[in-house]
Design an enzyme around this catalytic site. Structure first.
Site, PDB file in Angstrom:
ATOM      1  N   SER A   1       0.841  -1.189   0.000  1.00 27.57           N
ATOM      2  CA  SER A   1       0.000   0.000   0.000  1.00 27.57           C
ATOM      3  C   SER A   1       0.882   1.246   0.000  1.00 27.57           C
ATOM      4  CB  SER A   1      -0.952  -0.045   1.202  1.00 27.57           C
ATOM      5  OG  SER A   1      -1.983   0.894   1.079  1.00 27.57           O
ATOM      6  N   MET A   2       0.710   2.170   0.935  1.00 25.45           N
ATOM      7  CA  MET A   2       1.610   3.319   1.007  1.00 25.45           C
ATOM      8  C   MET A   2       3.058   2.869   1.020  1.00 25.45           C
ATOM      9  SD  MET A   2       2.125   5.850   4.269  1.00 25.45           S
ATOM     10  CE  MET A   2       3.814   6.241   4.771  1.00 25.45           C
TER      11      MET A   2
END
Length: 257
Positions: A96-97
């Protein structure tokens, strides 16, 4: 002798195989911490040392201000890795991030002369994707709502609604991480010399599997896409399968002479 990664405030050693043929550094997802990769570290094949980044503003770094700018954050991480000295067969993993963090860190490391053999990016579109949301400016209720949307078990997040004191501890780092992602802008640069492997799940509400193919444009090495069943945090349920994929990928592309 191959150099192994030493523990620091920024780098937490989750597995110290000796001798390690590869060193894997993992970048947590938004709101996450180094402990997110504890299970993955235990499932990887022999000869892979594992460290995870501990972002400031959470767990034992709760007293430190979180970093809400992607370039600043990845610059600090790259500096911390470079302080370790040359690392042979270094690979990065981010979910994700953390995938964007891993990519920008890899770019900074390569420019500084530290090669990255493989960049594993999970559950995140390629860097040219512009995040449309501005949830870092939203209310706590809306922020918690998005965490529930992404969670494998929304009930595990609902406690933040029921326990305001816990939310006061957790949400500032979450909001800072959302800001880092939502204000990130890719600056055109040379593709990475190392390989990229993009991992994506079938039911991820943040992207479709085909978007993962756009990571191909960011490497001069080989590219591979791997599809797993599940939602955004499929890794929690498919940790053995992901570990097997990483182990095979490192062994196939970077076998020891």
């Amino acid at each position: 002798m191959r150099r192994t990664i030493a523990a620091t405030d920024w780098l937490r050693v989750l597995r110290a195989d000796a001798p390690a043929r590869h060193q894997l550094v993992c970048m947590p997802p938004g709101g996450g911490s180094a402990t997110a990769y504890r299970a993955l570290a235990t499932k990887l094949g022999a000869g892979i040392g594992v460290a995870a980044v501990q972002y400031p503003g959470r767990q034992d770094r709760l007293g430190e201000p979180a970093i809400s700018d992607m370039d600043t954050l990845t610059g600090r991480i790259a500096e911390e890795i470079l302080r370790q000295g040359p690392i042979e067969r270094l690979a990065l993993f981010g979910h994700s991030m953390g995938a964007t963090v891993a990519f920008e860190t890899a770019c900074k490391l390569e420019r500084a002369g530290q090669s990255v053999t493989t960049l594993f990016v999970s559950g995140r579109p390629a860097p040219t994707f512009v995040e449309p949301g501005r949830l870092h400016l939203a209310s706590d209720d809306e922020l918690i709502g998005d965490l529930e949307r992404l969670a494998t078990d929304p009930a595990s997040v609902r406690i933040l609604r029921d326990e305001p004191s816990l939310a006061e501890l957790v949400l500032p780092a979450v909001r800072s991480d959302y800001q880092a992602v939502e204000t990130y802008h890719y600056c055109q640069g040379d593709p990475l010399a190392g390989d990229i492997a993009a991992l994506v799940s079938t039911e991820d509400p943040t992207m479709v599997p085909e978007q993962a193919d756009q990571w191909r444009d960011h490497t001069m090495g080989s590219f591979e896409r791997a599809l797993f069943p599940g939602g955004h945090f499929y890794l929690d349920e498919k940790v053995s399968e992901v570990a097997d994929f990483i182990t095979r990928s490192l062994a196939r592309h970077h076998s020891v002479a």
